[in-house]
Design a protein around this motif. Structure first.
Motif, PDB file in Angstrom:
ATOM      1  N   SER A 293     -38.603  38.197  36.746  1.00  0.00           N
ATOM      2  CA  SER A 293     -37.415  38.622  37.481  1.00  0.00           C
ATOM      3  C   SER A 293     -37.351  40.137  37.623  1.00  0.00           C
ATOM      4  CB  SER A 293     -36.163  38.110  36.759  1.00  0.00           C
ATOM      5  OG  SER A 293     -35.001  38.591  37.366  1.00  0.00           O
ATOM      6  N   GLN A 294     -37.555  40.847  36.530  1.00  0.00           N
ATOM      7  CA  GLN A 294     -37.452  42.304  36.621  1.00  0.00           C
ATOM      8  C   GLN A 294     -38.564  42.871  37.492  1.00  0.00           C
ATOM      9  OE1 GLN A 294     -39.251  45.100  35.316  1.00  0.00           O
ATOM     10  NE2 GLN A 294     -40.864  43.899  34.357  1.00  0.00           N
ATOM     11  N   MET A 295     -39.764  42.313  37.403  1.00  0.00           N
ATOM     12  CA  MET A 295     -40.861  42.815  38.239  1.00  0.00           C
ATOM     13  C   MET A 295     -40.550  42.643  39.714  1.00  0.00           C
ATOM     14  SD  MET A 295     -44.621  41.993  36.769  1.00  0.00           S
ATOM     15  CE  MET A 295     -44.280  40.566  35.781  1.00  0.00           C
ATOM     16  N   VAL A 296     -40.112  41.455  40.081  1.00  0.00           N
ATOM     17  CA  VAL A 296     -39.820  41.172  41.487  1.00  0.00           C
ATOM     18  C   VAL A 296     -38.696  42.062  41.989  1.00  0.00           C
ATOM     19  CG1 VAL A 296     -38.808  39.426  43.028  1.00  0.00           C
ATOM     20  CG2 VAL A 296     -40.715  38.819  41.524  1.00  0.00           C
TER      21      VAL A 296
ATOM     22  N   GLY B 121     -49.186  42.219  40.543  1.00  0.00           N
ATOM     23  CA  GLY B 121     -49.813  42.387  41.850  1.00  0.00           C
ATOM     24  C   GLY B 121     -48.965  41.781  42.961  1.00  0.00           C
ATOM     25  N   PHE B 122     -48.376  40.644  42.689  1.00  0.00           N
ATOM     26  CA  PHE B 122     -47.491  39.991  43.640  1.00  0.00           C
ATOM     27  C   PHE B 122     -46.274  40.870  43.916  1.00  0.00           C
ATOM     28  CE2 PHE B 122     -45.144  36.179  45.170  1.00  0.00           C
ATOM     29  CZ  PHE B 122     -46.129  35.673  45.992  1.00  0.00           C
TER      30      PHE B 122
ATOM     31  N   CYS C   2     -39.371  33.018  43.188  1.00  0.00           N
ATOM     32  CA  CYS C   2     -39.719  31.628  42.869  1.00  0.00           C
ATOM     33  C   CYS C   2     -41.179  31.506  42.439  1.00  0.00           C
ATOM     34  CB  CYS C   2     -39.449  30.718  44.062  1.00  0.00           C
ATOM     35  SG  CYS C   2     -37.704  30.422  44.353  1.00  0.00           S
ATOM     36  N   ALA C   3     -42.065  32.135  43.186  1.00  0.00           N
ATOM     37  CA  ALA C   3     -43.494  32.050  42.865  1.00  0.00           C
ATOM     38  C   ALA C   3     -43.801  32.661  41.503  1.00  0.00           C
ATOM     39  CB  ALA C   3     -44.320  32.739  43.952  1.00  0.00           C
ATOM     40  N   THR C   4     -43.235  33.842  41.217  1.00  0.00           N
ATOM     41  CA  THR C   4     -43.539  34.488  39.935  1.00  0.00           C
ATOM     42  C   THR C   4     -42.889  33.759  38.774  1.00  0.00           C
ATOM     43  OG1 THR C   4     -41.753  36.090  40.258  1.00  0.00           O
ATOM     44  CG2 THR C   4     -43.970  36.787  40.886  1.00  0.00           C
ATOM     45  N   ILE C   5     -41.691  33.210  38.979  1.00  0.00           N
ATOM     46  CA  ILE C   5     -41.043  32.452  37.898  1.00  0.00           C
ATOM     47  C   ILE C   5     -41.827  31.183  37.600  1.00  0.00           C
ATOM     48  CG2 ILE C   5     -39.032  31.000  37.402  1.00  0.00           C
ATOM     49  CD1 ILE C   5     -37.268  33.292  38.311  1.00  0.00           C
ATOM     50  N   ILE C   6     -42.286  30.513  38.634  1.00  0.00           N
ATOM     51  CA  ILE C   6     -43.091  29.303  38.402  1.00  0.00           C
ATOM     52  C   ILE C   6     -44.369  29.668  37.653  1.00  0.00           C
ATOM     53  CG2 ILE C   6     -44.514  27.552  39.555  1.00  0.00           C
ATOM     54  CD1 ILE C   6     -42.244  27.441  41.708  1.00  0.00           C
TER      55      ILE C   6
END
Length: 168
Positions: A88-91, A8-9, A38-42
């Motif tokens: 990473s791939q999603m972002v 979703g992000f 950064c947000a999704t990796i965290i």
């Protein structure tokens, strides 16, 4: 729990990048992409850490079979590893889409899926049966790591900066 919030992000990021590109501000698109990364990796890193630490307990929620818990626990180790690369791939895929770079990520994702994920999973299962279910899951992990790294490189090298989304 691990995938959908980040997905979703990433979808939101696609709109934000498209808006920044439409406003003629690729630097804003880049900054927003790295903030989202950064947000999704965290987030997904924390989920992966929980998968790693609580793997026996999580599998134990579904069965009390020691054999199944052992297999599932090993699979969750692989799932924990690929969480960051999945983020990473999603972002980067969604950022690239928002910037107008849609064909290249689609082609690369399809090729990697066919070769590493499907072909590799099948090959490992057929020719290395001693790995059991870990073989295909190992290939899924390799697929996710490769996809995440390639999409990060595509974004970093920046061909999306030269693309024209709107043509008159």
């Amino acid at each position: 729990l691990s995938f959908m919030p980040s997905f979703g992000f990433a979808i939101t990021l696609m709109a934000v990048v498209g808006r920044a590109i439409g406003a003629g501000d690729p630097e804003l698109a880049s900054r927003q992409t790295y903030r989202a990364l950064c947000a999704t990796i965290i987030y997904m890193g924390c989920i992966g850490f929980m998968f790693l630490i609580f793997r026996n307990h999580l599998i134990g929620l579904f069965t009390d079979s020691p054999h199944i818990i052992a297999i599932g626990s090993h699979i969750l180790i692989l799932v924990a590893i690929f969480q960051i690369f999945d983020a990473s791939q999603m972002v980067f895929v969604h950022a690239l889409r928002g910037a107008g770079d849609t064909k290249w990520p689609a082609k690369v994702s399809g090729i990697l899926c066919a070769t590493l994920f499907l072909g590799g999973g099948y090959t490992v299962a057929k020719f290395f049966p001693q790995f059991q279910s870990l073989g295909p899951w190992g290939m899924a992990t390799i697929y996710m790591i490769t996809l995440g790294c390639i999409m990060a490189l595509r974004w970093s090298f920046g061909p999306w900066r030269k693309m024209t989304i709107f043509q008159s």
